[in-house]
Structures are given as C-alpha cells and as structure tokens.
Design a protein around this motif. Structure first.
Motif, short mmCIF file in Angstrom:
data_model
loop_
_atom_site.label_atom_id
_atom_site.label_comp_id
_atom_site.label_asym_id
_atom_site.label_seq_id
_atom_site.Cartn_x
_atom_site.Cartn_y
_atom_site.Cartn_z
N LYS A 184 0.90 -1.36 0.03
CA LYS A 184 -0.11 -0.06 0.06
C LYS A 184 0.81 1.20 -0.02
CE LYS A 184 -4.32 -1.17 2.18
NZ LYS A 184 -5.37 -1.04 3.20
N GLN A 185 1.97 1.26 0.76
CA GLN A 185 2.63 2.34 0.72
C GLN A 185 3.45 2.76 -0.47
OE1 GLN A 185 5.85 2.27 3.95
NE2 GLN A 185 6.85 4.26 3.37
N GLY A 186 4.07 1.45 -1.01
CA GLY A 186 4.70 1.66 -2.51
C GLY A 186 3.70 2.38 -3.56
N VAL A 187 2.47 1.67 -3.63
CA VAL A 187 1.30 2.48 -4.26
C VAL A 187 1.13 3.97 -4.22
CG1 VAL A 187 -1.14 2.15 -5.05
CG2 VAL A 187 0.27 0.29 -4.68
N GLU A 188 0.78 4.25 -2.94
CA GLU A 188 0.48 5.57 -2.37
C GLU A 188 1.53 6.47 -2.83
OE1 GLU A 188 -0.85 4.94 1.55
OE2 GLU A 188 -2.69 3.83 0.96
N GLU A 189 2.69 6.18 -2.29
CA GLU A 189 3.95 6.97 -2.62
C GLU A 189 4.44 7.25 -4.01
OE1 GLU A 189 6.80 6.06 0.06
OE2 GLU A 189 5.59 6.80 1.97
N THR A 190 3.93 6.34 -5.01
CA THR A 190 4.46 6.14 -6.35
C THR A 190 3.29 7.01 -6.89
OG1 THR A 190 5.72 4.27 -5.94
CG2 THR A 190 4.97 4.83 -8.24
N LYS A 191 1.94 6.87 -6.91
CA LYS A 191 1.14 7.24 -7.41
C LYS A 191 -0.33 7.58 -6.65
CE LYS A 191 -1.61 6.95 -12.05
NZ LYS A 191 -1.88 5.99 -13.09
N PRO A 192 -0.26 8.85 -5.87
CA PRO A 192 -1.32 9.14 -5.06
C PRO A 192 -2.73 8.92 -5.73
CG PRO A 192 0.56 10.63 -4.73
CD PRO A 192 0.78 9.87 -6.02
N GLY A 193 -3.55 8.54 -4.97
CA GLY A 193 -5.03 8.52 -5.49
C GLY A 193 -5.43 7.05 -6.09
N VAL A 194 -4.55 6.27 -6.26
CA VAL A 194 -4.80 5.08 -6.71
C VAL A 194 -5.33 4.16 -5.50
CG1 VAL A 194 -3.70 2.51 -7.51
CG2 VAL A 194 -2.84 4.71 -8.25
N GLN A 195 -6.54 3.50 -5.82
CA GLN A 195 -7.31 2.68 -4.79
C GLN A 195 -6.78 1.37 -4.82
OE1 GLN A 195 -11.34 2.11 -5.76
NE2 GLN A 195 -11.72 1.22 -3.93
N VAL A 196 -6.49 0.70 -3.30
CA VAL A 196 -6.02 -0.30 -3.04
C VAL A 196 -7.03 -1.20 -2.33
CG1 VAL A 196 -4.22 -1.88 -2.00
CG2 VAL A 196 -3.33 0.37 -2.82
N LEU A 197 -7.46 -2.24 -3.15
CA LEU A 197 -8.67 -3.10 -2.57
C LEU A 197 -7.84 -4.10 -1.82
CD1 LEU A 197 -11.04 -3.56 -5.67
CD2 LEU A 197 -11.01 -1.86 -3.88
N SER A 198 -8.06 -4.64 -0.68
CA SER A 198 -7.36 -5.70 0.15
C SER A 198 -8.50 -6.61 0.85
CB SER A 198 -6.87 -4.81 1.36
OG SER A 198 -5.47 -4.19 1.21
N GLN A 199 -7.96 -7.87 0.57
CA GLN A 199 -8.79 -9.04 1.01
C GLN A 199 -8.13 -9.89 1.75
OE1 GLN A 199 -11.79 -10.34 -1.63
NE2 GLN A 199 -12.32 -12.33 -0.38
N TYR A 200 -8.55 -10.56 2.80
CA TYR A 200 -7.90 -11.74 3.27
C TYR A 200 -8.93 -12.86 3.32
CZ TYR A 200 -4.27 -8.98 5.42
OH TYR A 200 -3.15 -8.14 5.52
N LEU A 201 -8.05 -13.92 2.90
CA LEU A 201 -8.91 -15.33 2.42
C LEU A 201 -9.55 -15.80 3.90
CD1 LEU A 201 -6.63 -16.77 -0.21
CD2 LEU A 201 -8.60 -15.16 -0.48
N THR A 202 -8.60 -16.09 4.77
CA THR A 202 -9.23 -16.83 6.10
C THR A 202 -8.51 -15.98 7.19
OG1 THR A 202 -7.55 -18.00 6.07
CG2 THR A 202 -9.56 -18.92 4.87
N GLN A 203 -9.30 -16.10 8.69
CA GLN A 203 -8.57 -15.68 9.67
C GLN A 203 -7.64 -16.61 10.42
OE1 GLN A 203 -9.48 -12.58 11.17
NE2 GLN A 203 -10.39 -12.48 9.10
#
Length: 347
Positions: A184-203
C-alpha cells in the motif's frame, strides 16, 4: 549472536534456482542409527507443502543447493492436515534424532514445537523461517517482506491503467500485514490516488488461506469486477488462483516469494505475471546449512533485507522493461530504502 553481515556472502541468489526437482533424501520414518556425519539439512514444510511454486518451494531450492554442494543426505517432510503442535514437535524431534543438522521448520507455525525440541537436542542446530524463537542452538530466519512489497507497490502503481489495484492476503495475521503495508505504501507514494483493494482469505491457516487456489481465484475475480487491473497476492498456494484469475481477465498479477514468472506450473499464465516480490527463503536455508557445514553454526535472529538481497523484485518478464518509468521508479525506491530515506511500514 551473528547478524546480517555473516549471511551476505552465502545467502544471495538461491531464489533463482530452478524449483522443479523431485523430492530427495529421507523421510521422518528413516532409521535413527546412522552416523550424523552423513546427514545434512532437513526441512519440515509449512501449510501447502512442496509444489506451492512459492514459499515452500523456495526452501526446497536451498536444500537442493546444499545437498548438491556438500554431498550429504537430506530430508524434506510434508505437513499433515489438521496437525497439532505436538505433531510438529514429534516431526522435528525425529529428524534431530536421525542425525540431520540443521533441522529447519519452514513457517511461523513451527514456533512452539521448535522451542520445545531445540532444548532437548542441544547439539543440533535448528532454524525457523518467519518467526523468532529464543534458544542457544536456534537461528531465527526472518525477512523484510515489507521492503519487497513496497517495490511491488511501485510496480503496481506504474502499471495500472484503471487506478485500482488489489492485494490478496492468505491469512489475516501480522506476517501478512507486513506484505500489505509495504504494498500500500509503495502504491500511494508512487501514484497518490490509486485505490488499493485488500482482502484476506481466512482468519486462520487451518481454514485454508495458504492452501486453497479456489479461494484465491474467487477473491481475485471480485477485485477484477471492481476494476482492479494489477493484483498482488501473499497467499502461498492460494496465490496460484489469483494468478489464474488475472491471466483469464488479461490483467497483471504480481507473484510472491519465488520468481513465479519462471515456475513451470504457472507457465500458462506467465505472460500476465508482471513481476514477483522475492523473498530468498532458499538463501536462508542454504546459509544456515553452510554455517553448520563450516562448523560455525548461525544462531539468533538473522534478518534478510534488501541490503543483502534477502528480498527484492524480479525483472524476468520482458514486459517489465516496457512499462513506462517502471524500472527507474523501482531503482529509485531501492536506493531510498537502502539509504534510509524511505521508511517502509510493517503495519
């Protein structure tokens, strides 16, 4: 306690080894009457086992390199479904009793078992990947996954055309949070405004988060429906499903741990694997094996980071060089991480 500098010379490059060799060495049922001098490294796999084209296969590459170089017997043992800490303890104890040295648990799940067994076999060197276990004869092999993931985030930000990218974590635990945070940090600091969708498969790992390609595929398809055109998975065997879904939709996937562009099992999808966040588990296995072979066994916490090439980013796919500004951005990020001007988050 020996630190990073002791690992630099021997840890680099094992991740690039081919991971298609067959199983070698003994099993947990071997006779225990052999002289320990003819037995070397033994590894006990994490969830997903050999064939995950990722974390466990990287460990096997290190075992294979040590076996070929030192000419001794080795063992690599699969986990069993629904096993307990007691089962893991019995497995590690059996390997130590047979004379294997070092004995390595591949994955944080071996923590409790490692602590118990290492105390009972003080003349054997033990290693654990992705966890810290205190013990005079234990080497804790840990990685700066967040740094490799930051580079993956830079790649995703440069490659996206929809300004939506995805992250799929196998299990919702602190180890995988490091992957997500860096990405997330790499995305945001390279191109601010890009949305990062996150999902975990299990707990929990017992629910199959690291061993269910179908779960990974379903999660990826959901993110693609929301316009994600670059998907990064830190999910072990489940990541294969993410890569399959990305290839089917003709969007980019980012592999993890091993260079998944080069994996034979993933060849049908390789054109859509832009890069992989590398984690040199094989190098760690080999480094510990060599230290024991040299009669200077590593102990304590051994950290593999970007400075010692313990983590990194693959450039194997020729398409990597064709993404405008990607290589330059990654090189700049590497420099920033190494000189400390970029502080990568772990949460």
């Amino acid at each position: 306690m020996r630190r990073i500098s002791k690992l630099t010379r021997v840890a680099v490059g094992v991740a690039s080894l081919g991971l298609v060799a067959t199983a070698c060495g003994g099993t947990s049922g071997d006779s225990g009457d052999s002289d320990s001098s003819d037995r070397g490294v033994a590894i006990a796999y994490d969830v997903g086992g050999k064939g995950d084209q990722s974390f466990n296969d990287a460990a096997y590459a290190g075992l294979t390199k040590a076996k070929d170089e030192f000419g001794y017997k080795t063992a690599d043992i699969e986990p069993t479904e629904g096993e307990t800490d007691a089962d893991k303890e019995q497995r590690l104890a059996s390997l130590a009793k047979q004379g294997y040295n070092p004995v390595i648990g591949v994955g944080f799940a071996y923590g409790p078992a490692m602590k118990a067994v290492a105390a009972k076999y003080p003349d054997t060197t033990f290693g654990i990947v992705d966890s810290v276990v205190e013990g005079k004869n234990v080497a804790s092999l840990v990685f700066a996954e967040e740094q490799a993931s930051y580079l993956a985030g830079v790649a995703a930000a440069k490659a996206t055309k929809t300004d939506v990218v995805g992250f799929v974590g196998g299990v919702d635990i602190p180890l995988i949070h490091k992957f997500e945070a860096g990405y997330k940090q790499g995305v945001e600091e390279t191109k601010p405004g890009v949305q990062v969708l996150s999902q975990y498969l299990t707990q929990t790992a017992e629910e199959g988060g690291f061993s269910s390609p179908d779960k990974g595929k379903a999660a990826a398809e959901g993110q693609i429906e929301k316009k994600a055109d670059v998907l990064y998975a830190a999910a072990g065997l489940s990541g294969q499903g993410v890569i399959e879904a990305a290839a089917k939709a003709k969007v980019w996937a980012i592999g993890v741990d091993s260079d998944q562009y080069k994996q034979a099992a993933l060849a049908p999808y390789k054109n859509y694997i832009l890069t992989s966040a590398l984690k040199d588990v094989g190098g760690a296995v080999y480094a510990l094996s060599k230290s024991v072979q040299d009669d200077k066994p590593l102990t304590g916490t051994q950290t593999f980071d970007l400075k010692v090439n313990g983590v990194g980013l693959s450039e194997a796919n020729p398409e990597f060089a064709k993404v405008a500004g990607l290589k330059e951005a990654v090189d700049k990020a590497k420099q920033g991480i190494n000189d400390g001007s970029i502080k990568v988050k772990t949460e």
